[in-house]
Design a protein around this motif. Sequence first.
Motif, PDB file in Angstrom:
ATOM      1  N   SER A 812       0.819  -1.217   0.000  1.00 17.05           N
ATOM      2  CA  SER A 812       0.000   0.000   0.000  1.00 17.05           C
ATOM      3  C   SER A 812       0.847   1.260   0.000  1.00 17.05           C
ATOM      4  N   ASN A 813       2.191   1.124   0.013  1.00 14.80           N
ATOM      5  CA  ASN A 813       3.056   2.285   0.108  1.00 14.80           C
ATOM      6  C   ASN A 813       3.441   2.846  -1.259  1.00 14.80           C
ATOM      7  N   VAL A 814       2.573   2.774  -2.239  1.00 15.88           N
ATOM      8  CA  VAL A 814       2.831   3.307  -3.561  1.00 15.88           C
ATOM      9  C   VAL A 814       2.142   4.655  -3.675  1.00 15.88           C
ATOM     10  N   SER A 815       2.934   5.701  -3.888  1.00 15.88           N
ATOM     11  CA  SER A 815       2.380   7.047  -3.898  1.00 15.88           C
ATOM     12  C   SER A 815       1.935   7.487  -5.278  1.00 15.88           C
ATOM     13  N   ALA A 816       2.376   6.789  -6.339  1.00 19.96           N
ATOM     14  CA  ALA A 816       2.026   7.207  -7.694  1.00 19.96           C
ATOM     15  C   ALA A 816       0.533   7.046  -7.950  1.00 19.96           C
ATOM     16  N   GLU A 817      -0.037   7.985  -8.682  1.00 20.94           N
ATOM     17  CA  GLU A 817      -1.445   7.893  -9.041  1.00 20.94           C
ATOM     18  C   GLU A 817      -1.635   7.094 -10.317  1.00 20.94           C
ATOM     19  N   THR A 818      -0.620   7.074 -11.160  1.00 24.71           N
ATOM     20  CA  THR A 818      -0.700   6.307 -12.400  1.00 24.71           C
ATOM     21  C   THR A 818       0.554   5.463 -12.555  1.00 24.71           C
ATOM     22  N   ILE A 819       0.445   4.442 -13.386  1.00 25.42           N
ATOM     23  CA  ILE A 819       1.542   3.520 -13.611  1.00 25.42           C
ATOM     24  C   ILE A 819       1.675   3.278 -15.111  1.00 25.42           C
ATOM     25  N   PRO A 820       2.853   2.834 -15.572  1.00 23.05           N
ATOM     26  CA  PRO A 820       2.990   2.484 -16.989  1.00 23.05           C
ATOM     27  C   PRO A 820       2.331   1.146 -17.283  1.00 23.05           C
ATOM     28  N   LEU A 821       2.338   0.778 -18.540  1.00 20.77           N
ATOM     29  CA  LEU A 821       1.760  -0.489 -18.955  1.00 20.77           C
ATOM     30  C   LEU A 821       2.569  -1.636 -18.366  1.00 20.77           C
ATOM     31  N   PRO A 822       1.924  -2.597 -17.687  1.00 24.08           N
ATOM     32  CA  PRO A 822       2.675  -3.713 -17.092  1.00 24.08           C
ATOM     33  C   PRO A 822       3.490  -4.462 -18.136  1.00 24.08           C
ATOM     34  N   GLY A 823       4.720  -4.844 -17.737  1.00 23.79           N
ATOM     35  CA  GLY A 823       5.602  -5.623 -18.597  1.00 23.79           C
ATOM     36  C   GLY A 823       6.466  -4.798 -19.523  1.00 23.79           C
ATOM     37  N   LEU A 824       6.261  -3.468 -19.558  1.00 18.42           N
ATOM     38  CA  LEU A 824       6.950  -2.634 -20.535  1.00 18.42           C
ATOM     39  C   LEU A 824       8.346  -2.248 -20.051  1.00 18.42           C
ATOM     40  N   SER A 825       9.381  -2.777 -20.707  1.00 19.69           N
ATOM     41  CA  SER A 825      10.750  -2.312 -20.542  1.00 19.69           C
ATOM     42  C   SER A 825      11.073  -1.403 -21.713  1.00 19.69           C
TER      43      SER A 825
END
Length: 932
Positions: A812-825
């Motif tokens: 629960s300690n994730v402060s970001a409101e958005t994230i990138p597409l999972p799996g994307l390097s």
Amino acid sequence: MKQATQKRRQGEALHRFSFKLSPVAAGCAVLIFGMTDIATAQEAANNTVVVTGIRKGIEEAISIKKNSNSIVEAISAEDIGKLPDASVAESIARLPGVTAQRSRSSGKAADVSVRGLSPSFNGSLLNGREQASTGNARSPEFDLFPAELMGSVLIYKTPDAALVGQGLAATIDLNTLKPLDFGKRVLAASYRKQRTGVQSGSEEGTGDRASFSYVDQFANRTIGISLGLTKFKEDGGGQQKFDSWGGWVPDVDYNGTTVKAPGGFKADTETSKNNRDGASLTLQYKPNKNFKSALDIFYSAGSTSLKKTGLEGAVAGSAGGYDPNGVLTNATIVNGVATSGTFSNYKGVVRNHKESADDKLTSLGWNNELKLDEWTAVADLSYSKAVKHSKRYETTAGQPGDAASLGSISYTGFNGGNFSDVKYTTSLNYADRAVARLTDVDGWGGGPNSPQAGYVALPDINDKVSSIRLSAKRDVNFGPIVAAQFGFNYTDRDKARTGQEGRLVVKGGGGYASAAMPGSATAIAGTVGLPVASFDPDGSLGTIYELARWVDASVLAKDWTVSEKVTTAYAMGDLDGQLMGLNYRGNFGGQFIHTNQRSSGNQVDLAKCTGITVETCPFTTANGGKSYSDFLPSLNVSFDLGKEQFLRVGMAKVLSRANMDDLRASQEFGVKTTGPFPILGGSGGNPELKPFSAKAFDLSYEKYFGKKGYFSVAGFYKQLDTYIYRAPRTFDFKPFVSANTPLPLSGPYKGSTVGLLTTPQNGNGGNIHGFEVALNIPFSLITPVLDGFGVMVNHSDTSSQITLPAFGFGTSNVSAETIPLPGLSKRVSNLRLYYEKNGFQVAIAGRKRSDFLGQISDFQDNQQLTFIKGETIVDLQLSYEFQTGYLKGLSILAQANNWNNAPFQQYNTDPSVVTDKIVYGRTYLFGVNYKF
């Protein structure tokens, strides 16, 4: 034109049966661009030379890539039963735009990501057929396919209309051997001995791999048989792991001031055992040129177990009702951080957990091809079944909940973010069985009336896929259209997840009962290096513990069934013509797909649920589903630019279906009190979920040097029409509540049935784009002095304009409101340098990927998101094959995987703050191969 058509068809027949780019590499590419005539002359001069080993595998893969109408990547076995690496996933991960995600438990390449997209975006096939899987995902894990049983692997980056089961990122087709492709009888056997966990800081493990392959032809080459058998056994070495509880740094009081201190940790040493038996059988019958039939049978059965032994507990704060807050003493304070100190009231929890599973995959396929005048008709039947029975034991040991005298924990070397580097010591010896008693240490079950000295889960997966495919093809003469193909495919899939789970309660005691831990074994608690008592909990249910079955909404929601019926009709035309003076070949067509999906799950009646047992928490079955249709057009054109240069263009609409568990009809909800105010909250699946879909455009330039090497540069763009994400949404639970359902008692949602429901949802918009560069050449094309040396190097760069709500993390300690597409390097690079001559083979390979958002399974078997740090993994290979004499056909080899001992590291949003670290060590393999 006819000659070009004939070459195209020959290429299709072969296909169907079958670091960042450095300045030096770029210079080599420029140099050899002007050497086409030299390369062609060398190939003509050496056309009687039999190429084997690494170069044979490279040349066959290049031939497949060169002759394909689509944009593809390929790997081919160096010899019968010999892919370039120990696993299929590792071999695939060396191709341009492809990388692998390592398994957290084993450290081995397990899932494959293509063009920066997560593994679930791939379509995976075996001999062109969809397969059942033993997990929640659609495609089977690559661990189920021993590399020794594969003849080649083909990755379609652009689909054609005849490719059924395609994915949005790519379609990966694994192919077993076809006996009538061989000119004679072949027998081959291999054995490998391995050491794992070398230099991991823990005990080493051992393993054995053995394989046997037999290929033969009978009755004047009208009957062929290929048989492959593999056996693998591994007792894995110790893997030291550390988890900082998501980087928890609480504020604590020290002499009247507030300082930062480590909140808690979990440190384990994990040991694994893996056993797998595999078999592949192909029977071919070709009595004449007009008819052929092939029966494929594939079988893979394995057992895995993972034993975790370690120590867990709150340092500064509390981890449960029986764990009082500690008091900080003897601290050193630097810039508001307690870099060292001692906390009282430490309740360490000794963890002895074990996860084990038995799985089995059986696949049958029968293909028949009949030529009738100008038509070629094909009928293909297939059946695939996967079963997995799992067990997960979690046990806790330490001081009972009513213990009067607690210990303390001291630490040094903390700077506020270097959690895995901190040194800990405890006042109590947790290797002493008088201290580490099997008991409910921290009151995680809720108190003495519901003790929880551990937990057990027994889930099962059953998956069946049946398919029938009919197609017809004939040559035509209609402008540039030289052949037409029509087909129909029907797939019926049924998948179910069932199981039971519950609390482990020490037999014959009350809420604070404890029992002595069996045996006398000890182990080291991960990277912290503290000794703890160890035992194997498998079989403890019924002897030490009783099961208090847990039947609440969250547990019941894990069980589901999904039924899916997919009907596909397709038409495709082959192209061969000329445009603006350039010869071209390719195909165009489309698929019409109708899907009927249905699912069921459990729905708890909260109005009547007064406990966590079957009797006190009744439930009903919820059902749902959706029918929808899609049309997927596609176009592939390859322009011949002369001097073995090709410009390929691909355009298509592509899709990837949701994971099976995302389609479940079950859901759970209740009053959530962890936020700023009480509110109804729930989660579940979505039986009306539609697939990911995108419009894709690909452009690739390829320059070949005979069949010895190539240079390519490619760009791609995918415009997403729909995608799937998880996020909470406002939802009125009124249809699911009654007058007795618990509702919020305070706050803005007091008494309200409106709350937040988290389910998979379809979003739209956004794109994915990138480029790839690849160079694959033997250095003999540059100068004869370097004969035997060669390089394979590629780099891909991928970007996405899609951001998703930051929901679904394991912490629960994730402060970001958005994230990138999972799996994307964003960046993926591969390098393989090799030398092969006079029987000697030496290769060094490295694969590098940047940070990415990965998916892992949490302690409740749920998929969670986590940021994973980028890594570079280096592998070495050395072998020698006897060329003459009595030992001809014998080769000896040595391999070292993860030579640089790259760890697996997780973080929340700041890459410099590692929250979870796993050290796997190196893996050494020593073996022999014999072909006769």
